[in-house]
Design a protein around this motif. Structure first.
Motif, PDB file in Angstrom:
ATOM      1  N   TRP A   3     -13.026  -0.035   4.440  1.00  0.00           N
ATOM      2  CA  TRP A   3     -11.591  -0.091   4.163  1.00  0.00           C
ATOM      3  C   TRP A   3     -10.844  -0.809   5.281  1.00  0.00           C
ATOM      4  O   TRP A   3     -10.002  -1.657   5.009  1.00  0.00           O
ATOM      5  N   LEU A  50       0.827  -1.207   0.000  1.00  0.00           N
ATOM      6  CA  LEU A  50       0.000   0.000   0.000  1.00  0.00           C
ATOM      7  C   LEU A  50       0.865   1.263   0.000  1.00  0.00           C
ATOM      8  O   LEU A  50       0.414   2.347   0.343  1.00  0.00           O
ATOM      9  N   ASN A  51       2.135   1.094  -0.365  1.00  0.00           N
ATOM     10  CA  ASN A  51       3.104   2.191  -0.469  1.00  0.00           C
ATOM     11  C   ASN A  51       3.377   2.879   0.863  1.00  0.00           C
ATOM     12  O   ASN A  51       3.612   4.092   0.904  1.00  0.00           O
ATOM     13  N   CYS A  52       3.313   2.123   1.950  1.00  0.00           N
ATOM     14  CA  CYS A  52       3.654   2.652   3.271  1.00  0.00           C
ATOM     15  C   CYS A  52       5.041   2.152   3.655  1.00  0.00           C
ATOM     16  O   CYS A  52       5.425   1.029   3.327  1.00  0.00           O
ATOM     17  N   SER A 102      -3.007   4.569   4.090  1.00  0.00           N
ATOM     18  CA  SER A 102      -3.150   3.333   3.336  1.00  0.00           C
ATOM     19  C   SER A 102      -4.333   3.356   2.369  1.00  0.00           C
ATOM     20  O   SER A 102      -4.413   2.516   1.481  1.00  0.00           O
ATOM     21  N   TYR A 103      -5.241   4.308   2.526  1.00  0.00           N
ATOM     22  CA  TYR A 103      -6.441   4.356   1.689  1.00  0.00           C
ATOM     23  C   TYR A 103      -6.086   4.812   0.290  1.00  0.00           C
ATOM     24  O   TYR A 103      -5.461   5.857   0.108  1.00  0.00           O
ATOM     25  N   ARG A 104      -6.475   4.047  -0.687  1.00  0.00           N
ATOM     26  CA  ARG A 104      -6.138   4.358  -2.081  1.00  0.00           C
ATOM     27  C   ARG A 104      -7.238   5.203  -2.703  1.00  0.00           C
ATOM     28  O   ARG A 104      -8.271   4.697  -3.092  1.00  0.00           O
ATOM     29  N   SER A 105      -6.981   6.481  -2.760  1.00  0.00           N
ATOM     30  CA  SER A 105      -7.968   7.376  -3.352  1.00  0.00           C
ATOM     31  C   SER A 105      -7.323   8.716  -3.635  1.00  0.00           C
ATOM     32  O   SER A 105      -6.388   9.129  -2.965  1.00  0.00           O
ATOM     33  N   ASP A 106      -7.864   9.398  -4.617  1.00  0.00           N
ATOM     34  CA  ASP A 106      -7.423  10.756  -4.905  1.00  0.00           C
ATOM     35  C   ASP A 106      -8.202  11.768  -4.082  1.00  0.00           C
ATOM     36  O   ASP A 106      -7.912  12.954  -4.099  1.00  0.00           O
ATOM     37  N   ILE A 158      -8.957  12.380   2.495  1.00  0.00           N
ATOM     38  CA  ILE A 158      -9.482  11.381   3.427  1.00  0.00           C
ATOM     39  C   ILE A 158     -10.527  11.972   4.368  1.00  0.00           C
ATOM     40  O   ILE A 158     -11.432  11.271   4.818  1.00  0.00           O
ATOM     41  N   GLN A 165      -7.430  -8.686   3.954  1.00  0.00           N
ATOM     42  CA  GLN A 165      -6.209  -8.903   3.176  1.00  0.00           C
ATOM     43  C   GLN A 165      -5.098  -9.463   4.054  1.00  0.00           C
ATOM     44  O   GLN A 165      -4.338 -10.345   3.626  1.00  0.00           O
TER      45      GLN A 165
END
Length: 179
Positions: free
Chosen positions: A88, A25-27, A70-74, A77, A95
């Motif tokens: 989420w 998640l790119n963290c 970690s939330y994938r959105s443009d 938040i 997961q």
């Protein structure tokens, strides 16, 4: 094999699963021994799984900052509805237990997964399942602390997680296995 050795192996597999999840998640994530101060405002997700050999539950109490990271959105938040965040955090716990399930396949342990539940404003001590053993891992994710608890009941004393017993041709992370 002793329960203590199995727990050590589970702990290692669990930690690897946590690192894989948040790295994906790119963290930036690393295990730490720092104590985490829990907040009643932090959302919680719980998901369980079981087999003939063991019963487990993952308890994920995620500080809102990490949930946002970690939330994938443009979308900002702060503009995301509570129901979406609830979904989420439940998805993150799902997961995570899925990654652990895939790792346990190498030991011929086939978990059946339950459905995740998410809670906001709940007391984690009232939600944690009563089990024989607790594995607590604390991670530093982008300078925020996260504590994840793995609750474990070993049902089969002959369970041996010290060596893989099955060829590694099980599902890869993200694959769907139909029965």
């Amino acid at each position: 094999m002793s329960a203590e050795t199995n727990l050590q192996m589970l702990s290692g597999l669990f930690d690897m699963s946590c690192v894989e999840l948040f790295t994906g998640l790119n963290c930036t994530i690393e295990k730490t021994d720092e104590p985490m101060a829990r907040s009643a405002d932090d959302p919680i997700a719980i998901v369980d799984a079981g087999s003939d050999e063991l019963e487990i539950a993952v308890v994920l109490q995620l500080p809102v900052n990490i949930l946002a990271l970690s939330y994938r959105s443009d979308i900002d938040i702060t503009q995301v509805a509570e129901e979406v965040l609830e979904d989420w955090i439940a998805e993150l716990s799902n997961q995570l237990i899925g990654k652990l399930k895939n790792k346990l396949l190498a030991y011929n342990v086939q978990l059946k997964l339950g459905l995740p539940n998410a809670y906001f404003g709940a007391d984690i001590s009232e939600l944690i399942p009563k089990t024989q053993h607790y594995i607590v891992s604390v991670f530093n994710i982008d300078n925020e602390l996260l504590e994840i608890v793995l609750c474990v009941d070993i049902l089969d004393d002959s369970l041996d997680l010290s060596a893989t017993s099955v060829d590694d041709d099980g599902p890869v992370g993200g694959e769907l296995e139909l029965f």
